[in-house]
Write an enzyme that holds these catalytic residues in place. Structure first.
Site, PDB file in Angstrom:
ATOM      1  N   ASP A  92       4.733   9.672  17.210  1.00  9.90           N
ATOM      2  CA  ASP A  92       4.432  11.089  17.091  1.00  9.90           C
ATOM      3  C   ASP A  92       4.091  11.619  18.476  1.00  9.90           C
ATOM      4  O   ASP A  92       3.704  10.853  19.359  1.00  9.90           O
ATOM      5  CB  ASP A  92       3.277  11.312  16.100  1.00  9.90           C
ATOM      6  CG  ASP A  92       3.225  12.767  15.617  1.00  9.90           C
ATOM      7  OD1 ASP A  92       2.405  13.067  14.758  1.00  9.90           O
ATOM      8  OD2 ASP A  92       4.018  13.593  16.135  1.00  9.90           O
ATOM      9  N   ASP A 266       5.600   8.912   6.660  1.00  6.81           N
ATOM     10  CA  ASP A 266       4.491   8.124   7.207  1.00  6.81           C
ATOM     11  C   ASP A 266       3.197   8.687   6.636  1.00  6.81           C
ATOM     12  O   ASP A 266       3.108   9.908   6.401  1.00  6.81           O
ATOM     13  CB  ASP A 266       4.453   8.210   8.741  1.00  6.81           C
ATOM     14  CG  ASP A 266       3.650   9.429   9.209  1.00  6.81           C
ATOM     15  OD1 ASP A 266       4.242  10.540   9.237  1.00  6.81           O
ATOM     16  OD2 ASP A 266       2.433   9.280   9.487  1.00  6.81           O
ATOM     17  N   CYS A 304       3.037  -7.613  -8.211  1.00  4.30           N
ATOM     18  CA  CYS A 304       2.990  -7.636  -6.749  1.00  4.30           C
ATOM     19  C   CYS A 304       3.015  -9.064  -6.226  1.00  4.30           C
ATOM     20  O   CYS A 304       2.379  -9.945  -6.786  1.00  4.30           O
ATOM     21  CB  CYS A 304       1.718  -6.921  -6.269  1.00  4.30           C
ATOM     22  SG  CYS A 304       1.656  -6.691  -4.475  1.00  4.30           S
ATOM     23  N   CYS A 306       2.179  -9.770  -2.995  1.00  2.00           N
ATOM     24  CA  CYS A 306       1.429  -9.815  -1.738  1.00  2.00           C
ATOM     25  C   CYS A 306       0.417 -10.948  -1.782  1.00  2.00           C
ATOM     26  O   CYS A 306       0.157 -11.563  -2.816  1.00  2.00           O
ATOM     27  CB  CYS A 306       0.729  -8.484  -1.493  1.00  2.00           C
ATOM     28  SG  CYS A 306      -0.856  -8.321  -2.338  1.00  2.00           S
ATOM     29  N   CYS A 309      -2.438 -10.490  -4.342  1.00  2.30           N
ATOM     30  CA  CYS A 309      -2.062 -10.631  -5.763  1.00  2.30           C
ATOM     31  C   CYS A 309      -1.567 -12.030  -6.100  1.00  2.30           C
ATOM     32  O   CYS A 309      -1.696 -12.473  -7.249  1.00  2.30           O
ATOM     33  CB  CYS A 309      -0.999  -9.604  -6.119  1.00  2.30           C
ATOM     34  SG  CYS A 309      -1.620  -7.924  -5.999  1.00  2.30           S
ATOM     35  N   HIS A 335      -1.950  -5.434   0.451  1.00  2.00           N
ATOM     36  CA  HIS A 335      -1.496  -5.081  -0.906  1.00  2.00           C
ATOM     37  C   HIS A 335      -0.984  -3.641  -0.966  1.00  2.00           C
ATOM     38  O   HIS A 335       0.092  -3.366  -1.516  1.00  2.00           O
ATOM     39  CB  HIS A 335      -2.635  -5.248  -1.924  1.00  2.00           C
ATOM     40  CG  HIS A 335      -2.301  -4.569  -3.213  1.00  2.00           C
ATOM     41  ND1 HIS A 335      -1.450  -5.127  -4.140  1.00  2.00           N
ATOM     42  CD2 HIS A 335      -2.648  -3.356  -3.691  1.00  2.00           C
ATOM     43  CE1 HIS A 335      -1.291  -4.285  -5.151  1.00  2.00           C
ATOM     44  NE2 HIS A 335      -2.001  -3.205  -4.906  1.00  2.00           N
TER      45      HIS A 335
HETATM   46  O1  LIG Z   1       3.745  19.419  12.266  1.00  2.00           O
HETATM   47  C1  LIG Z   1       3.517  18.255  12.698  1.00  2.00           C
HETATM   48  N1  LIG Z   1       3.950  17.890  13.942  1.00  2.00           N
HETATM   49  C2  LIG Z   1       3.665  16.679  14.444  1.00  2.00           C
HETATM   50  N2  LIG Z   1       2.975  15.729  13.735  1.00  2.00           N
HETATM   51  C3  LIG Z   1       2.489  16.026  12.500  1.00  2.00           C
HETATM   52  C4  LIG Z   1       1.718  15.080  11.803  1.00  2.00           C
HETATM   53  C5  LIG Z   1       1.228  15.433  10.550  1.00  2.00           C
HETATM   54  N3  LIG Z   1       0.406  14.748   9.683  1.00  2.00           N
HETATM   55  C6  LIG Z   1       0.210  15.612   8.641  1.00  2.00           C
HETATM   56  N4  LIG Z   1      -0.591  15.365   7.581  1.00  2.00           N
HETATM   57  C7  LIG Z   1      -1.430  14.177   7.559  1.00  2.00           C
HETATM   58  C8  LIG Z   1      -2.138  14.190   6.241  1.00  2.00           C
HETATM   59  N5  LIG Z   1      -2.966  13.005   6.133  1.00  2.00           N
HETATM   60  C9  LIG Z   1      -3.151  12.699   4.691  1.00  2.00           C
HETATM   61  C10 LIG Z   1      -4.033  11.500   4.511  1.00  2.00           C
HETATM   62  C11 LIG Z   1      -5.375  11.679   5.203  1.00  2.00           C
HETATM   63  C12 LIG Z   1      -5.206  12.043   6.669  1.00  2.00           C
HETATM   64  C13 LIG Z   1      -4.266  13.224   6.831  1.00  2.00           C
HETATM   65  N6  LIG Z   1       0.856  16.770   8.778  1.00  2.00           N
HETATM   66  C14 LIG Z   1       1.493  16.685   9.975  1.00  2.00           C
HETATM   67  C15 LIG Z   1       2.262  17.630  10.656  1.00  2.00           C
HETATM   68  C16 LIG Z   1       2.755  17.298  11.924  1.00  2.00           C
HETATM   69 ZN   LIG Z   2      -0.573  -7.035  -4.181  1.00  2.85          ZN
END
Ligand SMILES: O=c1nc[nH]c2cc3[nH]c(NCCN4CCCCC4)nc3cc12
Ligand SMILES: [Zn+2]
Length: 372
Positions: A92, A266, A304, A306, A309, A335
């Protein structure tokens, strides 16, 4: 010499199964990328990451530029060598992490100045610098440097931010060093506004990238608005291009996004949950710190393979977390990643077998039964 490309294998409505060919090997899609923020998938060895079935992992420009530094990773042979991961790595570009992690940051039309969350030192990221850092890391897939606006936001705020990110995308493309089997992805912005999303897709496909990410989502807009934005955006992306939805998501998010034509994902959820005693299963999640697991001799999931498990019980995982033993997060992260990979493989197989709609119904019915 490998040419970077996405090859279709089968389709089910908007959903697609295929192969992503890269300089570091081919990966079946749809694919979930474990998050390896600072050059490690937390609590995992790279062998255990491979054992879960992962094909491609994610690294972060923001974290690696601060520590150990991009030049040091370059001098040590690049991120693949550094973390001993021979498969493809997507990095990223840092803008999102600066806005969500870096204290004291100043955004201007040219880039962002910020202080490190580690030691407070001053740093600056621009489209060129982010692209150069990802080159130094030898990232297989380089992400454009962009701005991800917080939602909800007024359409004119979203429009201004998106247009700045499109100008930055042009600068990223100019700074990108093209190599066979390597790729740079443009990141589509535009909030939850269909017209702005369409304008962003036109701008990015006009520049031309090897793949396209849907950014600006999973920032609190909720699943319904996220799916509506995918419905408006994904069909506009060239069919032959791989599509990557950033930061997503829960198993239910993944299913709905694969249904809408997304190929790559991701999210920190499976790894973060693995460190906080939350187990993902075919029937929803379990909090393994809960006393009800203390004497349960069953594995987390009977489906699973893993390490947790195949060798241990819920009672043992319960004990490890109650005792704050390091093995707890190790086993449960393994897991959870194995569950996410099994979920992706299951969806892919159903698309190939022409049974995706039935598989989607089966998954949703199972998740609704949190009875074990
Ligand atoms: O618009 C983006 N450009 C570059 N990288 C990004 C990474 C991002 N990650 C997320 N959301 C992450 C959500 N996540 C969910 C679980 C808990 C921590 C946060 N939106 C994004 C948008 C972008
Ligand atoms: Zn497992």
């Amino acid at each position: 010499m490998t040419t970077f490309r996405w090859r279709p294998e089968a389709r089910a409505g908007h959903a697609r199964a295929g192969w992503l060919d890269t300089a570091h090997g081919s990966v079946p899609t749809p694919t979930f990328m474990p998050v390896g923020t600072a050059g490690t998938v937390k609590a995992m060895t790279m062998d255990s990451v491979r054992a879960t079935g992962a094909g491609i992992v994610l690294g972060n420009t923001y974290h690696l530029m601060l520590r150990p530094g991009a030049e040091r990773v370059r001098a040590l042979g690049g991120l693949h060598r550094f973390m001993d991961w021979p498969g493809p790595i997507l990095t990223d570009s840092g803008g999102f992490q600066v806005m969500s992690l870096g204290p004291l940051r100043k955004l201007d039309q040219d880039g962002v100045t910020f202080r490190s969350h580690i030691d407070g030192s001053r740093h600056r990221l621009t489209p060129e610098r982010s692209t150069d850092i990802q080159h130094a890391l030898d990232a297989t897939i380089t992400m454009c440097f962009d701005e991800c606006p917080a939602l909800p936001a007024a359409p004119d705020v979203i429009a201004k931010s998106m247009r700045m990110s499109m100008r930055w995308a042009e600068r990223c493309r100019t700074a990108f060093i093209q190599r066979p089997g390597y790729a740079q992805y443009g990141i589509i912005q535009g909030g939850t506004e269909p017209e702005l999303r369409a304008e962003s897709v036109r701008a990015l496909t006009g520049i031309g990238f090897e793949g396209y990410a849907i950014g600006g989502l999973a920032v609190g807009e909720g699943q319904e608005l996220m799916f509506a934005t995918l419905d408006a955006t994904v069909p506009l992306i060239p069919d032959a291009s791989p599509r990557y939805l950033m930061g997503v998501g829960t198993p239910d998010d993944l299913l709905g996004s694969v249904e809408r034509g997304v190929d790559m994902f991701d999210c920190v959820m499976p790894t973060r949950a693995g460190r906080t005693a939350r187990a993902y299963t075919e029937r929803g999640t379990l909090n393994l710190r809960n006393a009800r697991h203390a004497t349960d001799s069953r594995p987390i999931s009977p489906h699973c393979d893993c390490l947790a498990c195949s060798r241990h019980s819920r009672a043992y995982l319960h004990h490890l977390f109650r005792a704050n033993e390091i093995l707890g997060p190790m086993l449960l992260t393994w897991h959870n990643l194995a569950y996410y990979q099994r979920l992706m493989r299951g969806m892919r197989a159903a698309i190939v077998d022409g049974a995706f709609a039935a598989h989607a119904d089966h998954l949703r019915a199972q998740w609704a039964m949190d009875d074990w």
